[in-house]
Design a protein around this motif. Structure first.
Motif, PDB file in Angstrom:
ATOM      1  N   MET A 149       0.839  -1.196   0.000  1.00 36.40           N
ATOM      2  CA  MET A 149       0.000   0.000   0.000  1.00 36.40           C
ATOM      3  C   MET A 149       0.871   1.241   0.000  1.00 36.40           C
ATOM      4  N   LEU A 150       0.317   2.307  -0.543  1.00 37.78           N
ATOM      5  CA  LEU A 150       0.995   3.588  -0.582  1.00 37.78           C
ATOM      6  C   LEU A 150       0.546   4.387   0.634  1.00 37.78           C
ATOM      7  N   VAL A 151       1.513   4.840   1.418  1.00 35.63           N
ATOM      8  CA  VAL A 151       1.232   5.606   2.626  1.00 35.63           C
ATOM      9  C   VAL A 151       1.751   7.023   2.403  1.00 35.63           C
ATOM     10  N   THR A 152       0.924   8.015   2.668  1.00 33.98           N
ATOM     11  CA  THR A 152       1.317   9.412   2.531  1.00 33.98           C
ATOM     12  C   THR A 152       1.560   9.995   3.913  1.00 33.98           C
ATOM     13  N   LEU A 153       2.775  10.477   4.135  1.00 29.50           N
ATOM     14  CA  LEU A 153       3.133  11.143   5.397  1.00 29.50           C
ATOM     15  C   LEU A 153       3.113  12.643   5.112  1.00 29.50           C
ATOM     16  N   GLN A 154       2.038  13.272   5.520  1.00 26.28           N
ATOM     17  CA  GLN A 154       1.825  14.682   5.174  1.00 26.28           C
ATOM     18  C   GLN A 154       2.837  15.597   5.849  1.00 26.28           C
ATOM     19  N   GLY A 155       3.496  16.416   5.025  1.00 27.90           N
ATOM     20  CA  GLY A 155       4.440  17.421   5.512  1.00 27.90           C
ATOM     21  C   GLY A 155       5.663  16.851   6.211  1.00 27.90           C
ATOM     22  N   ALA A 156       6.023  15.605   5.936  1.00 28.91           N
ATOM     23  CA  ALA A 156       7.146  14.965   6.643  1.00 28.91           C
ATOM     24  C   ALA A 156       8.513  15.349   6.082  1.00 28.91           C
ATOM     25  N   ALA A 157       8.568  15.912   4.883  1.00 31.34           N
ATOM     26  CA  ALA A 157       9.849  16.355   4.304  1.00 31.34           C
ATOM     27  C   ALA A 157       9.902  17.880   4.373  1.00 31.34           C
ATOM     28  N   SER A 158      11.074  18.386   4.708  1.00 30.42           N
ATOM     29  CA  SER A 158      11.247  19.835   4.703  1.00 30.42           C
ATOM     30  C   SER A 158      12.563  20.161   4.017  1.00 30.42           C
TER      31      SER A 158
END
Length: 171
Positions: free
Chosen positions: A138-147
């Motif tokens: 499954m594709l999991v989206t980690l919102q705003g986890a990269a800066s």
């Protein structure tokens, strides 16, 4: 001719009382005996089971069909996409994520030596559990986890970054 009328025979009161008492006693003793057998019974036996080894759940970079929804710019944040694959015959739940090294730019952006990209994982345990079904991905989206910091060099413009991520799963 003389007719005789027979009266029905009535058992003696004592005999009826003795029969009733004996019946009640048998019922009580039967119940007590069953209860005693239930509480005092014991047994002996053997059992066996095997414990399988859980296979590693893998984390992959974007695969064809996965689409980024946000772009990373200096001073901003973007979502991190993680494709997790569960090869086990049972479902697993993702407990948490962790950074596992420095972010690197794609091969067509060799001049992007100082990326300024960092990964901030969500707190573990995850507020909303994520379950991966058996033998699936499954594709999991980690919102705003990269800066991306302001120290990124201009050669990083338009780059796609690989961010090494480790995930912890539990059965």
């Amino acid at each position: 001719m003389k007719t005789t009328v027979r009266k029905p025979r009535i058992p003696a009161t004592g005999r009826l009382a003795r029969t009733a008492a004996a019946t009640v006693a048998l019922c009580v003793l039967g119940g007590v005996g069953s209860a005693y057998a239930y509480w005092s019974a014991s047994g002996l036996g053997a059992g066996a089971a095997t414990n399988g080894t859980m296979q590693n759940v893998t984390v992959d970079a974007l695969v064809p069909g996965d689409t980024l929804q946000t772009s990373l710019v200096p001073g901003g944040t973007a979502d991190v996409l993680v494709r997790a694959t569960n090869p086990n015959p049972h479902a697993v739940t993702i407990y948490g994520f962790a950074a596992n090294g420095a972010a690197t730019a794609d091969a067509s952006h060799a001049g992007c030596t100082t990326t300024g990209v960092t990964f901030t994982p969500p707190a573990a345990p995850l507020a909303t559990p994520i379950t991966i079904s058996a033998n699936s991905s499954m594709l999991v989206t980690l919102q705003g986890a990269a800066s991306m910091g302001a120290a990124s060099v201009s050669a990083c413009q338009g780059a796609q970054f690989a961010i090494p991520v480790t995930l912890e799963v539990r059965k």
